[in-house]
Design an enzyme around this catalytic site. Structure first.
Site, PDB file in Angstrom:
ATOM      1  N   TYR A 149     -12.681  -2.744  10.997  1.00  0.00           N
ATOM      2  CA  TYR A 149     -11.029  -2.412  11.084  1.00  0.00           C
ATOM      3  C   TYR A 149     -10.544  -2.405  12.369  1.00  0.00           C
ATOM      4  CZ  TYR A 149      -7.828   1.495  11.046  1.00  0.00           C
ATOM      5  OH  TYR A 149      -7.321   2.251  11.057  1.00  0.00           O
ATOM      6  N   SER A 194      -2.766   0.478  15.482  1.00  0.00           N
ATOM      7  CA  SER A 194      -3.312   1.917  15.384  1.00  0.00           C
ATOM      8  C   SER A 194      -3.620   1.506  16.982  1.00  0.00           C
ATOM      9  CB  SER A 194      -4.652   1.039  14.010  1.00  0.00           C
ATOM     10  OG  SER A 194      -5.129   2.521  14.918  1.00  0.00           O
ATOM     11  N   GLY A 230       2.218   4.803   3.270  1.00  0.00           N
ATOM     12  CA  GLY A 230       2.866   3.669   2.865  1.00  0.00           C
ATOM     13  C   GLY A 230       4.075   5.117   2.048  1.00  0.00           C
ATOM     14  N   GLY A 288       0.619  -1.143  -0.094  1.00  0.00           N
ATOM     15  CA  GLY A 288       0.026   0.425   0.191  1.00  0.00           C
ATOM     16  C   GLY A 288       0.905   1.502  -0.087  1.00  0.00           C
ATOM     17  N   ALA A 289       1.768   1.367  -0.841  1.00  0.00           N
ATOM     18  CA  ALA A 289       2.636   2.406  -0.665  1.00  0.00           C
ATOM     19  C   ALA A 289       2.511   3.357  -2.334  1.00  0.00           C
ATOM     20  CB  ALA A 289       4.908   2.059  -1.580  1.00  0.00           C
ATOM     21  N   SER A 341       0.173   5.668  -1.525  1.00  0.00           N
ATOM     22  CA  SER A 341      -0.895   7.121  -1.080  1.00  0.00           C
ATOM     23  C   SER A 341      -0.645   6.578   0.637  1.00  0.00           C
ATOM     24  CB  SER A 341      -2.279   6.974  -1.404  1.00  0.00           C
ATOM     25  OG  SER A 341      -3.040   5.941   0.520  1.00  0.00           O
ATOM     26  N   GLY A 342      -0.364   7.594   0.982  1.00  0.00           N
ATOM     27  CA  GLY A 342      -0.906   8.553   2.443  1.00  0.00           C
ATOM     28  C   GLY A 342       0.358   7.777   3.609  1.00  0.00           C
TER      29      GLY A 342
HETATM   30  P1  NDP Z   1      -4.450   5.259   3.065  1.00  0.00           P
HETATM   31  O1  NDP Z   1      -6.028   5.027   2.525  1.00  0.00           O
HETATM   32  O2  NDP Z   1      -3.625   6.712   2.337  1.00  0.00           O
HETATM   33  O3  NDP Z   1      -3.473   4.041   2.296  1.00  0.00           O
HETATM   34  C1  NDP Z   1      -3.533   2.886   2.368  1.00  0.00           C
HETATM   35  C2  NDP Z   1      -3.181   1.648   1.411  1.00  0.00           C
HETATM   36  O4  NDP Z   1      -3.529   0.329   1.755  1.00  0.00           O
HETATM   37  C3  NDP Z   1      -3.440   2.649   0.334  1.00  0.00           C
HETATM   38  O5  NDP Z   1      -1.922   2.226  -0.758  1.00  0.00           O
HETATM   39  C4  NDP Z   1      -3.910   1.920  -1.115  1.00  0.00           C
HETATM   40  O6  NDP Z   1      -3.810   1.404  -2.133  1.00  0.00           O
HETATM   41  C5  NDP Z   1      -4.058  -0.107  -0.132  1.00  0.00           C
HETATM   42  N1  NDP Z   1      -4.885  -0.685   0.047  1.00  0.00           N
HETATM   43  C6  NDP Z   1      -5.473  -0.830   0.495  1.00  0.00           C
HETATM   44  N2  NDP Z   1      -6.449  -2.076  -0.012  1.00  0.00           N
HETATM   45  C7  NDP Z   1      -5.951  -3.221  -0.596  1.00  0.00           C
HETATM   46  C8  NDP Z   1      -5.196  -4.460  -1.399  1.00  0.00           C
HETATM   47  N3  NDP Z   1      -6.567  -4.490  -1.451  1.00  0.00           N
HETATM   48  N4  NDP Z   1      -4.407  -4.934  -1.789  1.00  0.00           N
HETATM   49  C9  NDP Z   1      -3.043  -3.971  -1.933  1.00  0.00           C
HETATM   50  N5  NDP Z   1      -2.709  -2.350  -1.239  1.00  0.00           N
HETATM   51  C10 NDP Z   1      -4.159  -1.955  -1.064  1.00  0.00           C
HETATM   52  O7  NDP Z   1      -4.147   4.955   4.378  1.00  0.00           O
HETATM   53  P2  NDP Z   1      -2.942   5.201   4.986  1.00  0.00           P
HETATM   54  O8  NDP Z   1      -2.014   5.723   4.648  1.00  0.00           O
HETATM   55  O9  NDP Z   1      -3.840   6.230   6.718  1.00  0.00           O
HETATM   56  O10 NDP Z   1      -3.337   3.751   5.915  1.00  0.00           O
HETATM   57  C11 NDP Z   1      -1.798   3.006   6.028  1.00  0.00           C
HETATM   58  C12 NDP Z   1      -1.797   2.220   7.823  1.00  0.00           C
HETATM   59  O11 NDP Z   1      -1.825   3.585   8.901  1.00  0.00           O
HETATM   60  C13 NDP Z   1      -2.704   1.445   7.415  1.00  0.00           C
HETATM   61  O12 NDP Z   1      -2.120   0.315   7.489  1.00  0.00           O
HETATM   62  C14 NDP Z   1      -3.703   2.726   8.977  1.00  0.00           C
HETATM   63  O13 NDP Z   1      -4.529   0.640   9.270  1.00  0.00           O
HETATM   64  C15 NDP Z   1      -2.559   2.482   9.461  1.00  0.00           C
HETATM   65  N6  NDP Z   1      -2.869   3.712  10.771  1.00  0.00           N
HETATM   66  C16 NDP Z   1      -3.744   5.069   9.497  1.00  0.00           C
HETATM   67  C17 NDP Z   1      -3.689   6.417  10.540  1.00  0.00           C
HETATM   68  C18 NDP Z   1      -4.918   7.938   9.760  1.00  0.00           C
HETATM   69  O14 NDP Z   1      -4.649   8.402  10.970  1.00  0.00           O
HETATM   70  N7  NDP Z   1      -4.223   7.627   8.851  1.00  0.00           N
HETATM   71  C19 NDP Z   1      -4.102   6.048  12.252  1.00  0.00           C
HETATM   72  C20 NDP Z   1      -3.122   4.716  12.586  1.00  0.00           C
HETATM   73  C21 NDP Z   1      -2.582   3.531  11.746  1.00  0.00           C
HETATM   74  P3  NDP Z   1      -4.769   2.553  -3.125  1.00  0.00           P
HETATM   75  O15 NDP Z   1      -4.082   3.765  -3.420  1.00  0.00           O
HETATM   76  O16 NDP Z   1      -5.133   1.594  -4.000  1.00  0.00           O
HETATM   77  O17 NDP Z   1      -6.360   2.652  -2.828  1.00  0.00           O
END
Ligand code: NDP
Length: 315
Positions: free
Chosen positions: A190, A142, A15, A9-10, A12-13
Protein backbone atom coordinates in the site's frame (compact mmCIF):
# COMPACT_ATOMS: atom_id res chain seq x y z
CA UNK A 1 -21.72 25.96 -16.57
CA UNK A 2 -21.00 23.63 -13.68
CA UNK A 3 -17.57 22.00 -13.52
CA UNK A 4 -17.48 18.26 -14.17
CA UNK A 5 -15.34 16.22 -11.81
CA UNK A 6 -14.71 12.48 -11.83
CA UNK A 7 -13.95 11.03 -8.38
CA UNK A 8 -12.84 7.40 -8.20
CA UNK A 9 -13.96 5.45 -5.14
CA UNK A 10 -16.64 8.00 -4.23
CA UNK A 11 -18.80 5.32 -2.60
CA UNK A 12 -17.28 5.80 0.86
CA UNK A 13 -14.83 7.67 3.08
CA UNK A 14 -12.86 10.56 1.61
CA UNK A 15 -14.31 10.25 -1.91
CA UNK A 16 -17.89 10.42 -0.68
CA UNK A 17 -17.17 13.32 1.70
CA UNK A 18 -15.50 15.21 -1.16
CA UNK A 19 -18.44 14.57 -3.49
CA UNK A 20 -20.76 15.94 -0.82
CA UNK A 21 -18.63 19.02 -0.17
CA UNK A 22 -18.42 19.80 -3.90
CA UNK A 23 -22.13 19.19 -4.51
CA UNK A 24 -23.00 21.62 -1.71
CA UNK A 25 -21.23 24.47 -3.50
CA UNK A 26 -23.68 24.11 -6.39
CA UNK A 27 -20.80 24.56 -8.81
CA UNK A 28 -20.00 20.93 -9.61
CA UNK A 29 -21.44 17.89 -11.28
CA UNK A 30 -19.79 14.83 -9.76
CA UNK A 31 -19.20 11.62 -11.67
CA UNK A 32 -18.84 8.97 -9.00
CA UNK A 33 -16.61 6.32 -10.59
CA UNK A 34 -17.28 3.22 -8.47
CA UNK A 35 -16.95 -0.55 -8.62
CA UNK A 36 -20.25 -1.15 -6.83
CA UNK A 37 -23.02 0.79 -8.54
CA UNK A 38 -25.72 0.11 -5.96
CA UNK A 39 -23.49 0.91 -3.01
CA UNK A 40 -22.53 4.22 -4.62
CA UNK A 41 -26.15 5.16 -5.30
CA UNK A 42 -27.12 4.34 -1.73
CA UNK A 43 -24.12 6.21 -0.31
CA UNK A 44 -24.91 9.33 -2.33
CA UNK A 45 -28.53 9.20 -1.21
CA UNK A 46 -27.78 8.72 2.48
CA UNK A 47 -25.13 11.47 2.38
CA UNK A 48 -27.90 13.75 1.09
CA UNK A 49 -26.21 14.63 -2.21
CA UNK A 50 -28.79 16.23 -4.51
CA UNK A 51 -29.84 13.91 -7.34
CA UNK A 52 -29.11 16.39 -10.11
CA UNK A 53 -25.54 16.97 -8.95
CA UNK A 54 -24.12 13.48 -9.45
CA UNK A 55 -23.96 10.51 -11.83
CA UNK A 56 -22.70 7.07 -10.83
CA UNK A 57 -20.61 5.27 -13.47
CA UNK A 58 -19.12 1.82 -13.14
CA UNK A 59 -15.34 1.60 -12.79
CA UNK A 60 -13.29 -1.29 -11.40
CA UNK A 61 -9.69 -0.15 -11.17
CA UNK A 62 -8.56 -3.74 -10.63
CA UNK A 63 -9.35 -4.46 -14.29
CA UNK A 64 -7.72 -2.52 -17.12
CA UNK A 65 -10.59 -3.55 -19.43
CA UNK A 66 -12.97 -1.86 -17.03
CA UNK A 67 -10.77 1.26 -16.99
CA UNK A 68 -10.87 1.42 -20.80
CA UNK A 69 -14.62 0.78 -20.85
CA UNK A 70 -15.19 3.53 -18.30
CA UNK A 71 -13.20 6.04 -20.37
CA UNK A 72 -15.25 5.18 -23.47
CA UNK A 73 -18.54 5.39 -21.59
CA UNK A 74 -17.58 8.74 -20.17
CA UNK A 75 -16.61 10.05 -23.61
CA UNK A 76 -19.94 8.88 -25.00
CA UNK A 77 -21.80 10.80 -22.29
CA UNK A 78 -20.69 13.97 -24.08
CA UNK A 79 -19.75 15.77 -20.86
CA UNK A 80 -16.57 17.82 -20.89
CA UNK A 81 -14.03 16.68 -18.28
CA UNK A 82 -12.61 19.44 -16.07
CA UNK A 83 -11.14 17.71 -13.02
CA UNK A 84 -10.11 14.12 -12.33
CA UNK A 85 -9.61 12.92 -8.75
CA UNK A 86 -7.77 9.61 -8.32
CA UNK A 87 -8.95 8.70 -4.84
CA UNK A 88 -9.88 5.00 -4.67
CA UNK A 89 -7.53 2.64 -2.87
CA UNK A 90 -7.28 -0.76 -1.26
CA UNK A 91 -5.21 -1.48 1.84
CA UNK A 92 -4.55 -5.09 2.86
CA UNK A 93 -2.37 -4.88 5.98
CA UNK A 94 -3.23 -8.31 7.39
CA UNK A 95 -3.14 -10.36 4.17
CA UNK A 96 -0.70 -13.25 4.39
CA UNK A 97 -0.81 -13.94 0.67
CA UNK A 98 -1.06 -11.48 -2.22
CA UNK A 99 -4.22 -11.09 -4.30
CA UNK A 100 -4.16 -10.07 -7.93
CA UNK A 101 -6.00 -7.85 -10.40
CA UNK A 102 -7.67 -9.17 -13.57
CA UNK A 103 -4.36 -8.79 -15.41
CA UNK A 104 -2.41 -10.50 -12.62
CA UNK A 105 -0.80 -7.51 -10.89
CA UNK A 106 -0.56 -7.51 -7.09
CA UNK A 107 -3.87 -5.94 -5.99
CA UNK A 108 -2.75 -2.85 -4.02
CA UNK A 109 -0.29 -1.48 -6.56
CA UNK A 110 -2.46 -2.79 -9.43
CA UNK A 111 -5.54 -0.88 -8.18
CA UNK A 112 -4.09 2.20 -6.49
CA UNK A 113 -1.33 2.90 -9.01
CA UNK A 114 -1.69 1.02 -12.32
CA UNK A 115 -5.49 1.39 -12.62
CA UNK A 116 -5.26 5.12 -11.95
CA UNK A 117 -2.22 5.47 -14.20
CA UNK A 118 -4.13 4.10 -17.20
CA UNK A 119 -7.28 6.04 -16.30
CA UNK A 120 -5.53 9.39 -16.06
CA UNK A 121 -3.54 8.80 -19.25
CA UNK A 122 -6.70 7.89 -21.19
CA UNK A 123 -8.68 10.85 -19.85
CA UNK A 124 -5.95 13.42 -20.44
CA UNK A 125 -7.08 13.92 -24.04
CA UNK A 126 -10.63 14.59 -22.87
CA UNK A 127 -9.33 17.16 -20.41
CA UNK A 128 -7.27 18.90 -23.09
CA UNK A 129 -10.52 19.55 -24.96
CA UNK A 130 -12.36 21.14 -22.06
CA UNK A 131 -12.55 24.96 -22.01
CA UNK A 132 -12.74 25.10 -18.20
CA UNK A 133 -10.58 27.79 -16.61
CA UNK A 134 -8.81 25.67 -14.00
CA UNK A 135 -8.39 22.06 -15.09
CA UNK A 136 -6.82 19.71 -12.56
CA UNK A 137 -5.71 16.12 -12.04
CA UNK A 138 -5.53 15.31 -8.33
CA UNK A 139 -3.96 12.09 -7.06
CA UNK A 140 -4.52 11.33 -3.38
CA UNK A 141 -1.17 10.62 -1.71
CA UNK A 142 -0.36 9.68 1.83
CA UNK A 143 1.99 10.48 4.64
CA UNK A 144 2.63 6.74 5.06
CA UNK A 145 4.52 6.64 1.78
CA UNK A 146 6.60 9.58 2.89
CA UNK A 147 9.61 8.45 4.91
CA UNK A 148 10.53 12.01 5.91
CA UNK A 149 7.68 11.94 8.44
CA UNK A 150 7.08 10.15 11.73
CA UNK A 151 4.13 8.16 10.33
CA UNK A 152 6.16 7.27 7.25
CA UNK A 153 8.81 5.70 9.45
CA UNK A 154 6.55 3.11 11.02
CA UNK A 155 7.74 -0.21 9.58
CA UNK A 156 7.40 -1.65 7.03
CA UNK A 157 8.62 1.47 5.24
CA UNK A 158 7.85 2.28 1.62
CA UNK A 159 10.75 1.43 -0.67
CA UNK A 160 10.57 0.87 -4.41
CA UNK A 161 14.16 -0.37 -4.62
CA UNK A 162 15.40 -0.76 -8.17
CA UNK A 163 11.85 -1.51 -9.44
CA UNK A 164 12.72 -5.08 -10.43
CA UNK A 165 9.37 -6.50 -9.25
CA UNK A 166 7.40 -3.82 -11.07
CA UNK A 167 9.41 -4.44 -14.24
CA UNK A 168 8.61 -8.15 -13.86
CA UNK A 169 4.87 -7.44 -13.77
CA UNK A 170 4.25 -7.80 -10.00
CA UNK A 171 3.25 -11.42 -10.23
CA UNK A 172 4.72 -14.57 -8.85
CA UNK A 173 5.40 -16.20 -12.19
CA UNK A 174 8.00 -13.74 -13.42
CA UNK A 175 9.28 -12.24 -10.22
CA UNK A 176 7.72 -11.09 -6.97
CA UNK A 177 4.42 -9.32 -6.20
CA UNK A 178 6.35 -6.40 -4.65
CA UNK A 179 7.79 -3.43 -6.57
CA UNK A 180 11.25 -3.89 -5.01
CA UNK A 181 11.25 -7.62 -5.71
CA UNK A 182 10.89 -8.62 -2.04
CA UNK A 183 8.48 -10.92 -0.21
CA UNK A 184 4.80 -9.98 -0.05
CA UNK A 185 3.85 -7.49 2.66
CA UNK A 186 0.39 -5.95 2.31
CA UNK A 187 1.07 -2.83 4.39
CA UNK A 188 4.26 -2.11 2.44
CA UNK A 189 2.54 -2.72 -0.92
CA UNK A 190 0.00 0.00 0.00
CA UNK A 191 2.73 2.46 0.97
CA UNK A 192 4.68 1.67 -2.20
CA UNK A 193 1.52 2.29 -4.24
CA UNK A 194 1.15 5.72 -2.61
CA UNK A 195 4.77 6.58 -3.47
CA UNK A 196 3.92 5.65 -7.08
CA UNK A 197 0.87 7.95 -6.89
CA UNK A 198 3.01 10.88 -5.74
CA UNK A 199 5.75 10.17 -8.32
CA UNK A 200 3.12 9.91 -11.09
CA UNK A 201 1.66 13.29 -10.17
CA UNK A 202 5.10 14.92 -10.48
CA UNK A 203 5.91 13.14 -13.76
CA UNK A 204 2.56 14.29 -15.18
CA UNK A 205 3.52 17.81 -14.18
CA UNK A 206 6.90 17.61 -15.92
CA UNK A 207 5.47 16.10 -19.10
CA UNK A 208 2.16 17.90 -19.50
CA UNK A 209 1.74 21.00 -17.36
CA UNK A 210 3.33 23.50 -19.72
CA UNK A 211 1.71 22.09 -22.83
CA UNK A 212 -1.81 21.72 -21.39
CA UNK A 213 -2.04 24.23 -18.53
CA UNK A 214 -3.54 21.44 -16.41
CA UNK A 215 -2.69 21.54 -12.70
CA UNK A 216 -1.34 18.26 -11.34
CA UNK A 217 -1.31 17.94 -7.56
CA UNK A 218 -1.31 15.47 -4.70
CA UNK A 219 -2.28 15.81 -1.07
CA UNK A 220 -2.32 14.24 2.35
CA UNK A 221 -5.69 15.16 3.85
CA UNK A 222 -4.79 14.01 7.40
CA UNK A 223 -5.44 10.71 9.11
CA UNK A 224 -9.10 9.83 8.52
CA UNK A 225 -9.06 6.99 11.00
CA UNK A 226 -12.73 6.13 10.59
CA UNK A 227 -12.91 5.22 6.89
CA UNK A 228 -13.33 1.80 5.31
CA UNK A 229 -9.65 1.80 4.41
CA UNK A 230 -8.99 0.05 7.70
CA UNK A 231 -11.76 -2.51 7.21
CA UNK A 232 -9.26 -5.33 6.71
CA UNK A 233 -7.47 -4.56 9.95
CA UNK A 234 -7.86 -6.60 13.16
CA UNK A 235 -10.80 -5.46 15.37
CA UNK A 236 -8.58 -4.21 18.21
CA UNK A 237 -6.73 -1.97 15.80
CA UNK A 238 -9.98 -0.57 14.44
CA UNK A 239 -11.13 0.17 18.00
CA UNK A 240 -7.95 1.90 19.16
CA UNK A 241 -6.77 3.62 15.99
CA UNK A 242 -9.22 6.60 15.95
CA UNK A 243 -8.60 7.67 19.59
CA UNK A 244 -4.86 7.08 19.13
CA UNK A 245 -4.83 9.45 16.17
CA UNK A 246 -7.11 11.92 17.93
CA UNK A 247 -5.25 12.24 21.23
CA UNK A 248 -1.71 10.95 20.72
CA UNK A 249 -0.54 11.84 17.20
CA UNK A 250 -3.18 14.58 16.84
CA UNK A 251 -3.23 13.83 13.12
CA UNK A 252 -6.91 12.84 13.19
CA UNK A 253 -9.38 14.51 10.86
CA UNK A 254 -13.06 13.74 10.40
CA UNK A 255 -14.26 12.48 7.03
CA UNK A 256 -16.17 15.73 6.63
CA UNK A 257 -13.08 17.90 7.23
CA UNK A 258 -10.92 15.73 4.94
CA UNK A 259 -13.60 16.00 2.25
CA UNK A 260 -13.51 19.79 2.53
CA UNK A 261 -9.73 19.71 2.15
CA UNK A 262 -9.83 17.60 -1.01
CA UNK A 263 -12.66 19.80 -2.32
CA UNK A 264 -10.33 22.81 -1.91
CA UNK A 265 -7.67 21.12 -4.01
CA UNK A 266 -10.34 20.43 -6.64
CA UNK A 267 -11.85 23.87 -6.88
CA UNK A 268 -10.29 26.60 -4.73
CA UNK A 269 -9.06 29.37 -7.06
CA UNK A 270 -5.94 29.87 -4.91
CA UNK A 271 -4.76 26.23 -5.04
CA UNK A 272 -3.67 26.16 -8.68
CA UNK A 273 0.04 25.37 -8.26
CA UNK A 274 1.09 22.33 -10.25
CA UNK A 275 3.55 19.60 -9.26
CA UNK A 276 2.90 20.15 -5.55
CA UNK A 277 1.81 18.12 -2.53
CA UNK A 278 -0.70 19.80 -0.20
CA UNK A 279 -1.01 19.30 3.54
CA UNK A 280 -2.90 21.15 6.28
CA UNK A 281 -1.64 22.53 9.58
CA UNK A 282 -3.31 22.41 13.01
CA UNK A 283 -5.51 25.35 12.12
CA UNK A 284 -6.69 23.60 8.95
CA UNK A 285 -4.76 25.98 6.69
CA UNK A 286 -3.28 24.46 3.52
CA UNK A 287 0.43 24.58 2.78
CA UNK A 288 2.77 23.03 0.20
CA UNK A 289 4.57 20.19 1.93
CA UNK A 290 7.92 18.51 1.22
CA UNK A 291 7.98 14.97 -0.10
CA UNK A 292 10.47 12.35 1.05
CA UNK A 293 13.64 11.74 -0.97
CA UNK A 294 12.21 8.72 -2.76
CA UNK A 295 8.79 10.29 -3.37
CA UNK A 296 10.46 13.26 -5.11
CA UNK A 297 13.13 11.34 -7.05
CA UNK A 298 12.70 12.52 -10.66
CA UNK A 299 14.71 9.66 -12.14
CA UNK A 300 12.59 7.10 -10.31
CA UNK A 301 9.43 8.90 -11.39
CA UNK A 302 10.49 8.58 -15.02
CA UNK A 303 11.27 4.88 -14.63
CA UNK A 304 7.99 4.13 -12.83
CA UNK A 305 6.17 5.98 -15.63
CA UNK A 306 7.92 4.05 -18.39
CA UNK A 307 7.49 0.62 -16.80
CA UNK A 308 3.84 1.39 -15.96
CA UNK A 309 3.19 2.37 -19.59
CA UNK A 310 4.35 -1.07 -20.68
CA UNK A 311 2.34 -2.89 -18.01
CA UNK A 312 -0.95 -1.17 -18.90
CA UNK A 313 -0.38 -1.52 -22.64
CA UNK A 314 0.29 2.12 -23.56
CA UNK A 315 3.83 1.54 -24.83
P1 NDP B 1 -12.26 3.91 1.85
O1 NDP B 1 -11.93 2.47 1.94
O2 NDP B 1 -13.39 4.44 2.65
O3 NDP B 1 -12.51 4.31 0.33
C1 NDP B 1 -11.83 3.70 -0.71
C2 NDP B 1 -12.69 3.73 -1.93
O4 NDP B 1 -11.99 3.07 -3.00
C3 NDP B 1 -14.02 2.98 -1.76
O5 NDP B 1 -15.02 3.76 -2.36
C4 NDP B 1 -13.79 1.70 -2.54
O6 NDP B 1 -14.95 1.17 -3.12
C5 NDP B 1 -12.87 2.22 -3.64
N1 NDP B 1 -12.21 1.13 -4.35
C6 NDP B 1 -11.43 0.14 -3.84
N2 NDP B 1 -11.06 -0.71 -4.81
C7 NDP B 1 -11.59 -0.25 -5.96
C8 NDP B 1 -11.57 -0.70 -7.30
N3 NDP B 1 -10.95 -1.82 -7.66
N4 NDP B 1 -12.24 0.02 -8.23
C9 NDP B 1 -12.90 1.13 -7.89
N5 NDP B 1 -12.97 1.61 -6.64
C10 NDP B 1 -12.32 0.92 -5.68
O7 NDP B 1 -10.90 4.65 2.23
P2 NDP B 1 -10.50 6.22 2.31
O8 NDP B 1 -11.65 7.08 2.02
O9 NDP B 1 -9.78 6.39 3.59
O10 NDP B 1 -9.41 6.31 1.16
C11 NDP B 1 -9.50 7.23 0.09
C12 NDP B 1 -8.12 7.71 -0.29
O11 NDP B 1 -7.54 8.42 0.79
C13 NDP B 1 -7.14 6.60 -0.64
O12 NDP B 1 -6.38 7.00 -1.78
C14 NDP B 1 -6.24 6.52 0.58
O13 NDP B 1 -4.96 6.05 0.23
C15 NDP B 1 -6.21 7.97 0.97
N6 NDP B 1 -5.80 8.25 2.33
C16 NDP B 1 -6.55 7.82 3.41
C17 NDP B 1 -6.12 8.11 4.68
C18 NDP B 1 -6.89 7.68 5.87
O14 NDP B 1 -6.42 7.95 6.97
N7 NDP B 1 -8.03 7.03 5.73
C19 NDP B 1 -4.91 8.90 4.92
C20 NDP B 1 -4.22 9.29 3.72
C21 NDP B 1 -4.67 8.98 2.49
P3 NDP B 1 -16.03 0.30 -2.27
O15 NDP B 1 -16.88 1.30 -1.57
O16 NDP B 1 -16.76 -0.45 -3.33
O17 NDP B 1 -15.25 -0.58 -1.34
Amino acid sequence: RKGNVIITGASSGLGLATAKALAETGKWHIIMACRNFLKAERAAKSAGIAKESYTVMHLDLASLDSVRQFSENFRRSGRPLDVLVCNAAVYLPTAKEPSFTAEGFELSVGTNHLGHFLLSRLLLDDMKQSDYTSKRVIIVGSITGNTNTLAGNVPPKANLGDLRGLAGGLNRLNSSPMIDGGDFDGAKAYKDSKVCNMLTMQEFHRRYHEETGITFASLYPGCIATTGLFREHIPLFRLLFPPFQKYITKGYVSEEEAGKRLAQVVGDPSLTNSGVYWSWNKNSASFQNQLSKEASDAEKARKVWEISEKLVGLA
